[in-house]
Enzyme design. Structure first.
Site, PDB file in Angstrom:
ATOM      1  CG  ASP A   1     -10.975 -23.338  13.213  1.00 14.36           C
ATOM      2  OD1 ASP A   1     -10.630 -22.604  14.171  1.00 14.36           O
ATOM      3  OD2 ASP A   1     -11.788 -22.973  12.341  1.00 14.36           O
TER       4      ASP A   1
ATOM      5  CG  ASN B   1      -4.384 -16.941  13.226  1.00 14.31           C
ATOM      6  OD1 ASN B   1      -3.967 -18.080  12.985  1.00 14.31           O
ATOM      7  ND2 ASN B   1      -5.688 -16.670  13.183  1.00 14.31           N
TER       8      ASN B   1
END
Ligand code: IPE
Ligand code: IPE
Ligand code: MG
Length: 239
Positions: free
Chosen positions: A19, A67
């Site tokens: 991330d 996502n």
């Protein structure tokens, strides 16, 4: 798959939630896509360092089932990067005796990308130094739903369903549970990564954005892990 020998004090399986690519790029005034590119380039050194340290399984959360909600342009950029990773890195990984695996659904990808991933898995299937698992179009809840469906489709009776059986129906059936999960960028949540398998994982949340997470950072994480006491419900005296 033959279970790889664990090395004492070294996590057999490290999961990484990569991330911070977007923030890495933002801080440099760059488009998010360049953050993702830098993040993809980072995989190689982290894989090598993990293999050198004796880690036998390393999984990377690269694209979640959630996502897909990102802007279409970013989604297609992430697909392209998976293709580039395979084109540019798999032959070296193969030379380094690394085995590539995938968890999630390949069916959501373009036929060309799906084929690339399948070919890379096939090419490296007999390699034994380290297993590199790419979680792409992966979600933990989806994985559990799929496992339950599979058990029902196989006609397994309710009373025969247990933890082992469910584990064996997950995408990770042949992969040991993660011992250590690292989420970079300082965020502290699972975002749907291996939520079943992580029941007894040790977690770490370094502040570093993923593109800056290097061999040294991995080494620090492995040292911290070695100092932890994993009790699995017991007390220290019983260990
Ligand atoms: C991680 O970086 C990569 C993916 C989720 C695909 P992000 O893109 O989430 O980066 P931030 O969180 O916006 O910084
Ligand atoms: C998790 O990161 C997914 C991956 C790293 C692939 P996100 O950046 O998508 O997670 P949230 O949405 O902030 O929880
Ligand atoms: Mg993020």
């Amino acid at each position: 798959m033959a279970e790889a020998e664990p090395v004492k004090g070294v996590p057999r399986h490290v999961g990484i939630i990569m991330d911070g690519n977007g923030r890495w790029a933002n801080e440099r005034g760059l488009p998010r896509s360049l953050g993702h590119r830098a993040g993809t380039k980072n995989l190689r050194r982290v894989i090598s360092a993990a293999a050198d340290a004796g880690v036998k399984y390393i999984s990377f959360y690269a694209f979640s089932t959630e996502n897909w909600k990102r802007p279409a342009e970013e989604v297609s950029g992430l697909m392209d990067l998976l293709a580039e990773f395979i084109d540019n890195e798999v032959s070296d990984l193969h030379k380094e005796n690394a085995r590539l695996l995938h968890i999630g659904h390949l069916d959501g990808l373009s036929p060309l990308l799906k084929k690339k991933v399948e070919d890379a898995i096939e090419l490296t299937k007999d390699n034994t130094r380290i297993n590199v698992i790419i979680a792409f179009n992966y979600g933990g809840r989806d994985e559990i739903v799929c496992a339950v469906r599979k058990l029902i489709a196989e006609g397994v009776a309710a009373e025969d369903i247990n933890e082992e059986r469910l584990s064996a129906s997950l995408f990770t059936a042949e992969i040991p549970d993660p011992d250590l999960i690292i989420r970079t960028s300082g965020e502290q949540r699972t975002s749907n990564f291996m939520i079943w398998q992580a029941a007894y994982a040790e977690w770490s949340f370094p502040k570093t954005y993923w593109p800056d997470f290097d061999e040294k950072a991995l080494q620090t994480e492995l040292e911290n892990y070695a100092g932890r006491e994993r009790r699995f419900g017991k007390i220290s005296e019983q260990l």
